[in-house]
Design a protein around this motif. Structure first.
Motif, PDB file in Angstrom:
ATOM      1  N   ALA A  33      50.399  69.633  64.764  1.00 56.13           N
ATOM      2  CA  ALA A  33      49.861  70.125  63.493  1.00 56.13           C
ATOM      3  C   ALA A  33      48.439  70.657  63.709  1.00 56.13           C
TER       4      ALA A  33
ATOM      5  N   SER B 211      50.182  64.805  51.485  1.00 51.05           N
ATOM      6  CA  SER B 211      51.449  64.057  51.585  1.00 51.05           C
ATOM      7  C   SER B 211      51.378  62.786  50.743  1.00 51.05           C
TER       8      SER B 211
ATOM      9  N   THR C 191      44.180  66.649  51.258  1.00 54.04           N
ATOM     10  CA  THR C 191      45.325  65.886  51.768  1.00 54.04           C
ATOM     11  C   THR C 191      46.508  66.116  50.826  1.00 54.04           C
TER      12      THR C 191
ATOM     13  N   ALA D 285      59.704  67.397  58.235  1.00 53.07           N
ATOM     14  CA  ALA D 285      58.347  66.897  58.475  1.00 53.07           C
ATOM     15  C   ALA D 285      57.434  67.946  59.079  1.00 53.07           C
TER      16      ALA D 285
ATOM     17  N   VAL E 261      55.010  66.228  48.415  1.00 52.57           N
ATOM     18  CA  VAL E 261      54.162  67.052  49.290  1.00 52.57           C
ATOM     19  C   VAL E 261      53.530  68.125  48.404  1.00 52.57           C
TER      20      VAL E 261
ATOM     21  N   CYS F  38      51.723  60.073  61.374  1.00 49.53           N
ATOM     22  CA  CYS F  38      52.399  61.306  61.806  1.00 49.53           C
ATOM     23  C   CYS F  38      52.469  61.445  63.320  1.00 49.53           C
TER      24      CYS F  38
ATOM     25  N   SER G  43      51.012  64.978  64.745  1.00 49.83           N
ATOM     26  CA  SER G  43      49.637  65.360  64.385  1.00 49.83           C
ATOM     27  C   SER G  43      48.986  66.265  65.434  1.00 49.83           C
TER      28      SER G  43
ATOM     29  N   ASN H 142      51.661  74.004  54.199  1.00 43.63           N
ATOM     30  CA  ASN H 142      50.683  73.644  53.182  1.00 43.63           C
ATOM     31  C   ASN H 142      49.314  73.373  53.782  1.00 43.63           C
ATOM     32  N   GLY H 143      49.296  72.793  54.971  1.00 39.05           N
ATOM     33  CA  GLY H 143      48.009  72.578  55.651  1.00 39.05           C
ATOM     34  C   GLY H 143      47.300  73.908  55.870  1.00 39.05           C
TER      35      GLY H 143
ATOM     36  N   ASP I 292      57.232  72.256  56.054  1.00 40.14           N
ATOM     37  CA  ASP I 292      56.561  72.251  54.768  1.00 40.14           C
ATOM     38  C   ASP I 292      55.099  71.806  54.930  1.00 40.14           C
ATOM     39  N   THR I 293      54.884  70.779  55.759  1.00 38.53           N
ATOM     40  CA  THR I 293      53.539  70.213  55.926  1.00 38.53           C
ATOM     41  C   THR I 293      52.585  71.237  56.544  1.00 38.53           C
TER      42      THR I 293
END
Ligand code: HEM
Length: 405
Positions: free
Chosen positions: A360, A292, A290, A245, A393, A354, A357, A252-253, A248-249
């Motif tokens: 992130a 996910s 966005t 979680a 994702v 999430c 967050s 990409n963000g 990868d997120t």
């Protein structure tokens, strides 16, 4: 992005033909035609903004309307997280707490809510900034780089390792495993890399069981789950989820953000001139790109959004399309940092929203600030194509950038 290749089976009886749209969320023709996944979703939204059925990938529903998505994300009695992958897998993992439904879900989630509270996350800023600047400084004088390979991919791996108390000497191993999991199409290689990661994390759990340190694993070992400490398997379930979680997120963000700025030099200039605009840019670019797409399992026969759902149907929460819903966001294709409506759904809504967050957002803020401070005006390298993929994702595989030195 390749052509659409998956098989198209027959429609189940409860699906009415007017509720069907041919959409392959891994490889849709709209993505290929538009040359971009999010632009492909704008096209999809012009065909439906609500819920529809696609026969692709084993047949499943897709919710792409913003209001309906909020409703589904909150209604965990109808939409369960016990299965999340499309097409269905025989043995889905049981990561904690994402695969659990309320009320059990909260018992396990509350531990992470404490661990990732804004105050706890703020203590990580210095480390994150140091790791980010090291990576950016290593490419700055070259005038070009592949942002994904050289910054976005290594940075969250290092942050994860620090957070979990895994020595950075093991970085090369972890990075290789992450690369295989994120970008290899070889299932056997991915399974093997996952196994190696699990073994490495199991070893850290065992070490911390012997002697605690100042890290998340030590904190998890001692946390309270209804009057007891988590079992070894539960600890591994937490670590596995944090791994999938949180890496990868963020990768990409960061990549979608830095890619957008490469194409929007005016916004680069504004953010360089006034750092206080960065939080607005973070939110708007998260909305515009966005990435996910969680799945859900339908638990009962029910009418929802004007269609008939049957128990055991699979549903995809197409969050990237909901954030491009023109009924909620005017000119959704525009990344407008002054936009009044900032209520995007990039982190989802409801009980599974999430839990990372704050972390992130911190990681994103540091990368915007340090990248813009250390790299002059930059753009995408016209000689080297970018590579993007869709799926659960959406990800940027390569992002060649250049700037004057
Ligand atoms: C820009 C980066 C990120 C995005 C866009 C993102 C997005 C999401 C989304 C959409 C969900 C909901 C999944 C669902 O409904 O099934 C989720 C859940 C979760 N995320 Fe994130 N995430 C990001 C970064 C992180 C980070 C850095 C961490 C922690 C290290 C993290 C930890 C989690 C956890 C533990 C859950 C499960 C929560 C639950 O089931 O209660 N995420 N994330």
């Amino acid at each position: 992005l390749n052509d659409q290749t998956s098989q198209v089976p027959e429609l189940p009886q409860h699906v009415r033909p007017e509720h069907v749209i041919d959409f392959d969320f891994y490889n849709d023709r709209r993505f290929t035609e538009k040359g971009d996944v999010h632009d492909g979703l704008l096209q999809l939204n012009s065909e439906s903004t609500g819920i529809f059925y696609t026969p692709r990938n084993g047949g499943h529903w897709v919710i792409n309307g913003y209001e309906l998505l909020f409703e589904a994300a909150r209604d965990t009695e109808t939409f369960s997280s016990r299965k999340m992958v499309v097409p269905r897998m025989q043995h889905e993992p049981t990561y904690i707490p994402i695969y659990l439904d309320p009320p059990m879900h909260w018992t396990y989630r509350k531990v992470l809510v404490q661990a990732f509270a804004p105050k706890m996350v703020a203590t990580m800023e210095g480390d994150i900034r140091r790791l980010a600047t090291e990576l950016i400084d290593a490419v700055a004088s070259r005038g070009s780089c592949d942002f994904v390979k050289e910054v976005a991919e290594p940075l969250p791996v290092k942050i994860f390792m620090r957070m979990m108390g895994i020595p950075l000497e093991r970085f090369a191993d972890f990075r290789e495993w992450v690369q295989i999991i994120v970008s290899s199409s070889d299932n056997a290689a991915r399974e093997q890399a996952q196994q190696q990661i699990d073994e490495a994390m199991a070893a850290v759990i065992r070490q911390r069981q012997e002697s605690r340190e100042q890290d998340l694993v030590s904190m998890l070992i001692d946390c309270d789950i209804e009057g007891r400490n988590p079992t070894f398997d539960e600890l591994l379930g937490y670590c596995q989820l944090l791994f999938v979680a949180g890496l990868d997120t963020v990768m990409n963000g960061m990549s979608f953000a830095i890619r957008h700025l490469a194409r929007d030099v005016e916004l680069q200039r504004r953010l360089r001139a006034d750092k206080s605009l960065i939080p607005d840019a973070i939110e708007e670019i998260l909305r515009r790109y966005t990435f996910s797409v969680p799945g859900r399992l339908v638990m009962r026969d029910v009418q929802f959004g004007g269609v008939d759902l049957r128990k055991d149907d699979m549903v995809l929460l197409l969050l990237p399309a909901a954030d491009l819903d023109g009924r909620v966001f005017d000119t959704p294709e525009k990344a407008d940092i002054a936009r009044e409506n900032k209520a995007h759904i990039a982190f989802n809504a409801g009980p599974h929203r999430c839990v990372g967050s704050h972390l992130a957002r911190l990681e994103l803020r540091v990368i915007y600030e340090e990248w813009l401070a250390r790299i002059p005006e930059y753009w995408q390298n016209p000689d080297k194509p970018e590579k993007i993929h869709a799926g659960h994702v959406y990800g940027v595989d390569t992002l060649p950038l250049c700037w004057a030195v």
